[in-house]
Design a protein around this motif. Sequence first.
Motif, PDB file in Angstrom:
ATOM      1  N   LEU A 141      11.117 126.967  36.708  1.00  0.00           N
ATOM      2  CA  LEU A 141      12.245 127.619  37.393  1.00  0.00           C
ATOM      3  C   LEU A 141      12.167 127.424  38.902  1.00  0.00           C
ATOM      4  O   LEU A 141      13.176 127.186  39.566  1.00  0.00           O
ATOM      5  N   ALA A 142      10.946 127.527  39.448  1.00  0.00           N
ATOM      6  CA  ALA A 142      10.783 127.396  40.896  1.00  0.00           C
ATOM      7  C   ALA A 142      11.172 126.007  41.384  1.00  0.00           C
ATOM      8  O   ALA A 142      11.800 125.868  42.437  1.00  0.00           O
ATOM      9  N   ALA A 143      10.817 124.961  40.627  1.00  0.00           N
ATOM     10  CA  ALA A 143      11.185 123.595  41.017  1.00  0.00           C
ATOM     11  C   ALA A 143      12.701 123.464  41.095  1.00  0.00           C
ATOM     12  O   ALA A 143      13.235 122.789  41.981  1.00  0.00           O
ATOM     13  N   THR A 144      13.387 124.133  40.184  1.00  0.00           N
ATOM     14  CA  THR A 144      14.852 124.100  40.175  1.00  0.00           C
ATOM     15  C   THR A 144      15.410 124.819  41.400  1.00  0.00           C
ATOM     16  O   THR A 144      16.315 124.317  42.079  1.00  0.00           O
ATOM     17  N   VAL A 145      14.855 125.983  41.698  1.00  0.00           N
ATOM     18  CA  VAL A 145      15.341 126.784  42.832  1.00  0.00           C
ATOM     19  C   VAL A 145      15.083 126.075  44.154  1.00  0.00           C
ATOM     20  O   VAL A 145      15.987 125.955  44.993  1.00  0.00           O
ATOM     21  N   VAL A 146      13.843 125.586  44.364  1.00  0.00           N
ATOM     22  CA  VAL A 146      13.560 124.927  45.646  1.00  0.00           C
ATOM     23  C   VAL A 146      14.324 123.619  45.775  1.00  0.00           C
ATOM     24  O   VAL A 146      14.695 123.220  46.884  1.00  0.00           O
ATOM     25  N   GLY A 147      14.588 122.960  44.641  1.00  0.00           N
ATOM     26  CA  GLY A 147      15.417 121.756  44.685  1.00  0.00           C
ATOM     27  C   GLY A 147      16.824 122.057  45.166  1.00  0.00           C
ATOM     28  O   GLY A 147      17.408 121.300  45.949  1.00  0.00           O
ATOM     29  N   GLY A 148      17.374 123.179  44.702  1.00  0.00           N
ATOM     30  CA  GLY A 148      18.690 123.605  45.172  1.00  0.00           C
ATOM     31  C   GLY A 148      18.676 123.962  46.653  1.00  0.00           C
ATOM     32  O   GLY A 148      19.610 123.631  47.397  1.00  0.00           O
ATOM     33  N   LEU A 149      17.611 124.627  47.097  1.00  0.00           N
ATOM     34  CA  LEU A 149      17.498 124.969  48.518  1.00  0.00           C
ATOM     35  C   LEU A 149      17.335 123.721  49.376  1.00  0.00           C
ATOM     36  O   LEU A 149      17.888 123.646  50.482  1.00  0.00           O
ATOM     37  N   ALA A 150      16.601 122.742  48.869  1.00  0.00           N
ATOM     38  CA  ALA A 150      16.428 121.495  49.622  1.00  0.00           C
ATOM     39  C   ALA A 150      17.762 120.784  49.814  1.00  0.00           C
ATOM     40  O   ALA A 150      18.009 120.182  50.862  1.00  0.00           O
ATOM     41  N   ARG A 151      18.629 120.845  48.820  1.00  0.00           N
ATOM     42  CA  ARG A 151      19.966 120.227  48.966  1.00  0.00           C
ATOM     43  C   ARG A 151      20.798 120.921  50.038  1.00  0.00           C
ATOM     44  O   ARG A 151      21.772 120.371  50.523  1.00  0.00           O
ATOM     45  N   ARG A 152      20.383 122.121  50.404  1.00  0.00           N
ATOM     46  CA  ARG A 152      21.067 122.866  51.467  1.00  0.00           C
ATOM     47  C   ARG A 152      20.280 122.807  52.777  1.00  0.00           C
ATOM     48  O   ARG A 152      20.480 123.618  53.663  1.00  0.00           O
ATOM     49  N   GLY A 153      19.341 121.869  52.869  1.00  0.00           N
ATOM     50  CA  GLY A 153      18.576 121.688  54.099  1.00  0.00           C
ATOM     51  C   GLY A 153      17.314 122.527  54.179  1.00  0.00           C
ATOM     52  O   GLY A 153      16.737 122.663  55.261  1.00  0.00           O
ATOM     53  N   GLY A 154      16.851 123.066  53.060  1.00  0.00           N
ATOM     54  CA  GLY A 154      15.691 123.946  53.058  1.00  0.00           C
ATOM     55  C   GLY A 154      14.370 123.274  53.335  1.00  0.00           C
ATOM     56  O   GLY A 154      13.348 123.951  53.410  1.00  0.00           O
ATOM     57  N   ASP A 155      14.368 121.952  53.525  1.00  0.00           N
ATOM     58  CA  ASP A 155      13.116 121.250  53.818  1.00  0.00           C
ATOM     59  C   ASP A 155      13.213 120.442  55.115  1.00  0.00           C
ATOM     60  O   ASP A 155      12.384 119.595  55.381  1.00  0.00           O
ATOM     61  N   ARG A 156      14.212 120.741  55.940  1.00  0.00           N
ATOM     62  CA  ARG A 156      14.441 119.915  57.129  1.00  0.00           C
ATOM     63  C   ARG A 156      13.729 120.427  58.378  1.00  0.00           C
ATOM     64  O   ARG A 156      13.583 119.704  59.348  1.00  0.00           O
ATOM     65  N   SER A 157      13.319 121.681  58.395  1.00  0.00           N
ATOM     66  CA  SER A 157      12.592 122.224  59.540  1.00  0.00           C
ATOM     67  C   SER A 157      11.401 123.023  59.028  1.00  0.00           C
ATOM     68  O   SER A 157      11.346 123.398  57.851  1.00  0.00           O
ATOM     69  N   MET A 158      10.462 123.307  59.919  1.00  0.00           N
ATOM     70  CA  MET A 158       9.274 124.054  59.512  1.00  0.00           C
ATOM     71  C   MET A 158       9.637 125.451  59.020  1.00  0.00           C
ATOM     72  O   MET A 158       9.125 125.906  58.002  1.00  0.00           O
ATOM     73  N   LEU A 159      10.522 126.123  59.734  1.00  0.00           N
ATOM     74  CA  LEU A 159      10.897 127.487  59.352  1.00  0.00           C
ATOM     75  C   LEU A 159      11.619 127.513  58.008  1.00  0.00           C
ATOM     76  O   LEU A 159      11.316 128.334  57.139  1.00  0.00           O
ATOM     77  N   ARG A 160      12.563 126.602  57.831  1.00  0.00           N
ATOM     78  CA  ARG A 160      13.280 126.547  56.549  1.00  0.00           C
ATOM     79  C   ARG A 160      12.337 126.194  55.400  1.00  0.00           C
ATOM     80  O   ARG A 160      12.458 126.726  54.301  1.00  0.00           O
ATOM     81  N   THR A 161      11.410 125.272  55.654  1.00  0.00           N
ATOM     82  CA  THR A 161      10.456 124.896  54.611  1.00  0.00           C
ATOM     83  C   THR A 161       9.583 126.082  54.232  1.00  0.00           C
ATOM     84  O   THR A 161       9.302 126.304  53.045  1.00  0.00           O
ATOM     85  N   ALA A 162       9.151 126.863  55.211  1.00  0.00           N
ATOM     86  CA  ALA A 162       8.351 128.061  54.928  1.00  0.00           C
ATOM     87  C   ALA A 162       9.124 129.012  54.025  1.00  0.00           C
ATOM     88  O   ALA A 162       8.581 129.539  53.041  1.00  0.00           O
ATOM     89  N   GLY A 163      10.401 129.218  54.325  1.00  0.00           N
ATOM     90  CA  GLY A 163      11.234 130.088  53.490  1.00  0.00           C
ATOM     91  C   GLY A 163      11.413 129.535  52.089  1.00  0.00           C
ATOM     92  O   GLY A 163      11.337 130.281  51.094  1.00  0.00           O
ATOM     93  N   THR A 164      11.628 128.232  51.986  1.00  0.00           N
ATOM     94  CA  THR A 164      11.811 127.594  50.684  1.00  0.00           C
ATOM     95  C   THR A 164      10.553 127.735  49.833  1.00  0.00           C
ATOM     96  O   THR A 164      10.619 128.079  48.647  1.00  0.00           O
ATOM     97  N   MET A 165       9.391 127.491  50.435  1.00  0.00           N
ATOM     98  CA  MET A 165       8.129 127.615  49.698  1.00  0.00           C
ATOM     99  C   MET A 165       7.871 129.067  49.290  1.00  0.00           C
ATOM    100  O   MET A 165       7.374 129.337  48.195  1.00  0.00           O
ATOM    101  N   ALA A 166       8.229 130.011  50.161  1.00  0.00           N
ATOM    102  CA  ALA A 166       8.035 131.430  49.836  1.00  0.00           C
ATOM    103  C   ALA A 166       8.910 131.838  48.653  1.00  0.00           C
ATOM    104  O   ALA A 166       8.445 132.528  47.732  1.00  0.00           O
ATOM    105  N   VAL A 167      10.157 131.391  48.655  1.00  0.00           N
ATOM    106  CA  VAL A 167      11.051 131.704  47.530  1.00  0.00           C
ATOM    107  C   VAL A 167      10.510 131.089  46.247  1.00  0.00           C
ATOM    108  O   VAL A 167      10.475 131.737  45.195  1.00  0.00           O
TER     109      VAL A 167
END
Length: 198
Positions: free
Chosen positions: A114-140
Amino acid sequence: MSTAAAAPVRSGAVLADLLPAVRHRLAVDTALVVGGAALTGVAAQIAVPVPGSPVPVTGQTFAALLIGTALGARRGFLSLALYALVGMAGMPWFSEGSSGAGGASFGYVLGMLLAATVVGGLARRGGDRSMLRTAGTMAVGSLVIYAVGVPYLALSTGMSTSAAIAAGLVPFLVGDALKAALAMGALPASWKLLGRRG
């Protein structure tokens, strides 16, 4: 020295979308899914027992979150589903060379799917483009894993909720912070190296 400019990446792209366009996209996607499952299986063998817990610290959670982020929700889901199904069928690539469903840590495998699916969706919204966003994506992603893994641990072992939290969550928080820090460096750097920020 090349003067050709890099083609801009469309909004909603993940790292795997930056692979060169090929005629047989299905073959590439299949290779990515199988490769992600294999990487998770290898990472699961990096395991350190935790005193008082039936769940070891492993590299598989980090692999699952990176795979979901790099491949996107659909391919990330398929990759972790393949990992789970093949492991349930008897391939000894769950943590510490185990296989099958029903072990105390199997809930974490389901949570990773489930987590791979969720973080994949967040990455499509830019969740891996900055350090802060990546931290949030990994936390979720980590929260999703624990939301499935800890209750499963309690049910499969007969532990109370507080005991399951103490054995299946608390000992892993420092390791999760370190994994998030690695991802915070690796993912935004990958985008920067490619010279393409969406």
